[in-house]
Write a protein that holds these residues in place. Sequence first.
Motif, PDB file in Angstrom:
ATOM      1  N   LEU A 259      -4.136 -11.290  -4.366  1.00 45.98           N
ATOM      2  CA  LEU A 259      -3.269 -11.421  -3.193  1.00 45.98           C
ATOM      3  C   LEU A 259      -1.961 -10.652  -3.405  1.00 45.98           C
ATOM      4  O   LEU A 259      -1.293 -10.842  -4.438  1.00 45.98           O
ATOM      5  CB  LEU A 259      -2.949 -12.889  -2.939  1.00 45.98           C
ATOM      6  CG  LEU A 259      -4.083 -13.720  -2.343  1.00 45.98           C
ATOM      7  CD1 LEU A 259      -3.837 -15.205  -2.575  1.00 45.98           C
ATOM      8  CD2 LEU A 259      -4.242 -13.420  -0.864  1.00 45.98           C
ATOM      9  N   GLY A 260      -1.611  -9.802  -2.466  1.00 47.35           N
ATOM     10  CA  GLY A 260      -0.336  -9.084  -2.526  1.00 47.35           C
ATOM     11  C   GLY A 260      -0.271  -7.954  -3.537  1.00 47.35           C
ATOM     12  O   GLY A 260       0.703  -7.206  -3.550  1.00 47.35           O
ATOM     13  N   ARG A 261      -1.301  -7.823  -4.372  1.00 49.56           N
ATOM     14  CA  ARG A 261      -1.276  -6.787  -5.424  1.00 49.56           C
ATOM     15  C   ARG A 261      -1.767  -5.472  -4.813  1.00 49.56           C
ATOM     16  O   ARG A 261      -2.885  -5.031  -5.034  1.00 49.56           O
ATOM     17  CB  ARG A 261      -2.184  -7.243  -6.590  1.00 49.56           C
ATOM     18  CG  ARG A 261      -2.043  -6.495  -7.874  1.00 49.56           C
ATOM     19  CD  ARG A 261      -0.914  -6.966  -8.798  1.00 49.56           C
ATOM     20  NE  ARG A 261      -0.795  -8.409  -8.978  1.00 49.56           N
ATOM     21  CZ  ARG A 261      -1.440  -9.148  -9.884  1.00 49.56           C
ATOM     22  NH1 ARG A 261      -2.333  -8.602 -10.688  1.00 49.56           N
ATOM     23  NH2 ARG A 261      -1.209 -10.432  -9.995  1.00 49.56           N
ATOM     24  N   LEU A 262      -0.903  -4.898  -3.996  1.00 49.38           N
ATOM     25  CA  LEU A 262      -1.290  -3.757  -3.156  1.00 49.38           C
ATOM     26  C   LEU A 262      -0.202  -2.704  -3.185  1.00 49.38           C
ATOM     27  O   LEU A 262       0.982  -3.031  -3.321  1.00 49.38           O
ATOM     28  CB  LEU A 262      -1.488  -4.236  -1.710  1.00 49.38           C
ATOM     29  CG  LEU A 262      -2.654  -5.218  -1.509  1.00 49.38           C
ATOM     30  CD1 LEU A 262      -2.469  -5.994  -0.216  1.00 49.38           C
ATOM     31  CD2 LEU A 262      -3.974  -4.474  -1.504  1.00 49.38           C
ATOM     32  N   SER A 263      -0.609  -1.454  -3.035  1.00 52.71           N
ATOM     33  CA  SER A 263       0.389  -0.383  -3.005  1.00 52.71           C
ATOM     34  C   SER A 263       1.086  -0.372  -1.648  1.00 52.71           C
ATOM     35  O   SER A 263       0.558  -0.883  -0.665  1.00 52.71           O
ATOM     36  CB  SER A 263      -0.274   0.966  -3.300  1.00 52.71           C
ATOM     37  OG  SER A 263      -1.339   1.164  -2.418  1.00 52.71           O
ATOM     38  N   PRO A 264       2.289   0.190  -1.583  1.00 52.33           N
ATOM     39  CA  PRO A 264       3.004   0.231  -0.303  1.00 52.33           C
ATOM     40  C   PRO A 264       2.317   1.179   0.679  1.00 52.33           C
ATOM     41  O   PRO A 264       1.559   2.063   0.266  1.00 52.33           O
ATOM     42  CB  PRO A 264       4.392   0.747  -0.686  1.00 52.33           C
ATOM     43  CG  PRO A 264       4.260   1.353  -2.025  1.00 52.33           C
ATOM     44  CD  PRO A 264       3.045   0.784  -2.688  1.00 52.33           C
ATOM     45  N   LEU A 265       2.581   0.996   1.954  1.00 49.64           N
ATOM     46  CA  LEU A 265       2.047   1.905   2.958  1.00 49.64           C
ATOM     47  C   LEU A 265       2.658   3.291   2.771  1.00 49.64           C
ATOM     48  O   LEU A 265       3.868   3.399   2.557  1.00 49.64           O
ATOM     49  CB  LEU A 265       2.414   1.418   4.362  1.00 49.64           C
ATOM     50  CG  LEU A 265       1.486   0.445   5.058  1.00 49.64           C
ATOM     51  CD1 LEU A 265       2.053   0.086   6.425  1.00 49.64           C
ATOM     52  CD2 LEU A 265       0.071   1.003   5.179  1.00 49.64           C
ATOM     53  N   PRO A 266       1.865   4.348   2.872  1.00 46.66           N
ATOM     54  CA  PRO A 266       2.435   5.693   2.843  1.00 46.66           C
ATOM     55  C   PRO A 266       3.501   5.840   3.930  1.00 46.66           C
ATOM     56  O   PRO A 266       3.393   5.237   5.009  1.00 46.66           O
ATOM     57  CB  PRO A 266       1.231   6.594   3.124  1.00 46.66           C
ATOM     58  CG  PRO A 266       0.047   5.793   2.676  1.00 46.66           C
ATOM     59  CD  PRO A 266       0.390   4.364   2.956  1.00 46.66           C
ATOM     60  N   ALA A 267       4.532   6.627   3.630  1.00 49.72           N
ATOM     61  CA  ALA A 267       5.697   6.719   4.521  1.00 49.72           C
ATOM     62  C   ALA A 267       5.362   7.238   5.913  1.00 49.72           C
ATOM     63  O   ALA A 267       6.079   6.959   6.876  1.00 49.72           O
ATOM     64  CB  ALA A 267       6.759   7.599   3.869  1.00 49.72           C
ATOM     65  N   VAL A 268       4.254   7.990   6.044  1.00 49.67           N
ATOM     66  CA  VAL A 268       3.898   8.542   7.367  1.00 49.67           C
ATOM     67  C   VAL A 268       3.424   7.453   8.334  1.00 49.67           C
ATOM     68  O   VAL A 268       3.360   7.675   9.537  1.00 49.67           O
ATOM     69  CB  VAL A 268       2.775   9.615   7.266  1.00 49.67           C
ATOM     70  CG1 VAL A 268       3.285  10.864   6.572  1.00 49.67           C
ATOM     71  CG2 VAL A 268       1.526   9.060   6.571  1.00 49.67           C
ATOM     72  N   CYS A 269       3.100   6.268   7.815  1.00 47.56           N
ATOM     73  CA  CYS A 269       2.474   5.219   8.646  1.00 47.56           C
ATOM     74  C   CYS A 269       3.500   4.381   9.393  1.00 47.56           C
ATOM     75  O   CYS A 269       4.610   4.159   8.915  1.00 47.56           O
ATOM     76  CB  CYS A 269       1.664   4.278   7.758  1.00 47.56           C
ATOM     77  SG  CYS A 269       0.241   5.057   6.997  1.00 47.56           S
TER      78      CYS A 269
END
Length: 286
Positions: A259-269
């Motif tokens: 849970l929550g162990r995720l990379s950030p959204l790419p800046a273009v999104c």
Amino acid sequence: MSVYDLHAHSLCSDGTLTPAELVARAHAQGVRTLALTDHDTVAGIGAAGAAAATLGLELVPGVEISVHWETVTLHIVGLYIDPANATLQDGLAELLESRRQRALEIGARLAQCGVPDALAGAAAYGAGPSISRTHFARYLIETGCARDVQTAFKYYLGKGKPAYVPGNWATLAQALAWIDAARGFAVIAHPARYRLGNRKLNRLLGEFKALGGAGVEVVSGSHSREETTRFAALAVRYGLLASVGSDYHGPAVKLWAELGRLSPLPAVCTPVWQAWETARPSRALA
Ligand code: AMP
Ligand code: MN
Ligand code: MN
Ligand code: MN
């Protein structure tokens, strides 16, 4: 690490934690906004919402709808839905009934494979209304017929294998209409997992957008870094918002991410939560 995790399962479908346990774990992992997205059911949302309120965590009501599109099964996540909406509930009730019929057939097929009593065995792993192949996989492991979930799918439950029974799922248009009726936002779950060729993928994104779809799960517990980059660009090209979800199924389930162990959204999104964070004031007035 992401403070948003918009795709997770509880015991109401094929997760292994109760909704309250899932919420507590998300909170302990640093998640601040969690969506409960059980397969074809909203049964856990009340309990999850109550648990979230005591912890100060934001619970986004969600659902992961099983869809048959062209030749493939797709998963469409509905976020920020009204779980009490009758159109949504009627649609999900049909899918749950079709899951029950399919489970009977899977049990019969497994009996022919020399695995008796699999329906009762699978049902013992699910406390909720949504019975899935994952429950059968757990029973196959318990009885020594499979080493792990992947092996159970590879030899018995996966497409084209002896105990494979296709589901009688919703159409893409139905799933989007139910989510829209419940005033939610539709997101294509884990798009890389369908292994669609470029033409088919573009057809899907075009159709989804034309039907009012809102976003794509760009960051998924099952996506590689390259897949995330690819779907970020596709989301931008199609004017779709971007979601972030682990697809967590429980601590003992070594499938995708924590849970929550995720990379950030790419800046273009553009993040999908902007949709309800801007819609919220008008809804409060409605
Ligand atoms: P169902 O909706 O009953 O067809 O079951 C699909 C669920 O099974 C998915 O949501 C996954 O949790 C799980 N699943 C599907 N394919 C696999 C696989 N190859 N290995 C492990 N789990 C899988
Ligand atoms: Mn699942
Ligand atoms: Mn899925
Ligand atoms: Mn899922």
